[in-house]
Design a protein around this motif. Sequence first.
Motif, PDB file in Angstrom:
ATOM      1  N   UNK A 176       0.832  -1.202   0.000  1.00 21.07           N
ATOM      2  CA  UNK A 176       0.000   0.000   0.000  1.00 21.07           C
ATOM      3  C   UNK A 176       0.866   1.251   0.000  1.00 21.07           C
ATOM      4  N   UNK A 177       0.511   2.183  -0.867  1.00 21.94           N
ATOM      5  CA  UNK A 177       1.229   3.451  -0.953  1.00 21.94           C
ATOM      6  C   UNK A 177       0.223   4.592  -1.039  1.00 21.94           C
ATOM      7  N   UNK A 178       0.701   5.774  -0.735  1.00 19.06           N
ATOM      8  CA  UNK A 178      -0.121   6.967  -0.849  1.00 19.06           C
ATOM      9  C   UNK A 178       0.577   8.130  -0.177  1.00 19.06           C
ATOM     10  N   UNK A 179       0.039   9.315  -0.385  1.00 21.69           N
ATOM     11  CA  UNK A 179       0.553  10.522   0.257  1.00 21.69           C
ATOM     12  C   UNK A 179      -0.603  11.258   0.906  1.00 21.69           C
ATOM     13  N   UNK A 180      -0.327  11.747   2.115  1.00 23.20           N
ATOM     14  CA  UNK A 180      -1.372  12.436   2.871  1.00 23.20           C
ATOM     15  C   UNK A 180      -0.729  13.372   3.882  1.00 23.20           C
ATOM     16  N   UNK A 231       4.106   9.885   3.703  1.00 19.37           N
ATOM     17  CA  UNK A 231       4.020   8.836   2.692  1.00 19.37           C
ATOM     18  C   UNK A 231       3.675   7.505   3.344  1.00 19.37           C
ATOM     19  N   UNK A 232       2.731   6.810   2.743  1.00 21.74           N
ATOM     20  CA  UNK A 232       2.377   5.466   3.158  1.00 21.74           C
ATOM     21  C   UNK A 232       3.228   4.492   2.360  1.00 21.74           C
ATOM     22  N   UNK A 289       3.354  -3.833   8.775  1.00 15.32           N
ATOM     23  CA  UNK A 289       3.780  -2.722   9.625  1.00 15.32           C
ATOM     24  C   UNK A 289       2.530  -1.953  10.054  1.00 15.32           C
ATOM     25  N   UNK A 290       1.834  -2.507  11.031  1.00 12.08           N
ATOM     26  CA  UNK A 290       0.597  -1.884  11.492  1.00 12.08           C
ATOM     27  C   UNK A 290       0.857  -0.506  12.080  1.00 12.08           C
ATOM     28  N   UNK A 291       2.009  -0.325  12.735  1.00 11.70           N
ATOM     29  CA  UNK A 291       2.340   0.999  13.279  1.00 11.70           C
ATOM     30  C   UNK A 291       2.448   2.037  12.163  1.00 11.70           C
ATOM     31  N   UNK A 292       3.082   1.659  11.060  1.00 12.70           N
ATOM     32  CA  UNK A 292       3.209   2.570   9.921  1.00 12.70           C
ATOM     33  C   UNK A 292       1.853   2.930   9.329  1.00 12.70           C
TER      34      UNK A 292
END
Length: 144
Positions: A99-103, A107-108, A132-135
């Motif tokens: 999973x990736x994204x920007x918010x 960055x995810x 990486x649930x923390x991430x």
Amino acid sequence: MSSWSEDTAPSTANAHVGLVAHAYAALNANNVEILAGLLHPDVSWFTPGRSPAAGEALGRDAVIARFRTYAAETRGTFRMNLRKLLHSRDGRVVAIHHDTGERNGNRLNVGCCTVFDFEDGLILEAREHFFDLYGWDEFWSRHI
């Protein structure tokens, strides 16, 4: 695409794997109409964690709303990049994705696997398991 077992009827396994692949393509194209057509009316989608993105979305409308929120909050950058699909003897499919994204300047960048169950040829249940649930939680930690 790989499988856990050769014992599943090939047509059922192929249909389920194809359905999940189609769902990821629709999601990444932000085509919620196609995605909605792949979901059972009583679908449940469980996302672990403590962020506002965590919890269970119950019903097709709630699941679609969740993904619309992801798209809106990331200005269309959220992607679930499919890496591999596996199927089991009991008809489940596991999707391994990144999973990736920007918010909000963040960055995810997290790996995940999602276990899918089916009914009537549609996705009935999805349960996410993040590497990486923390991430994941940190990315969505601000109000969505």
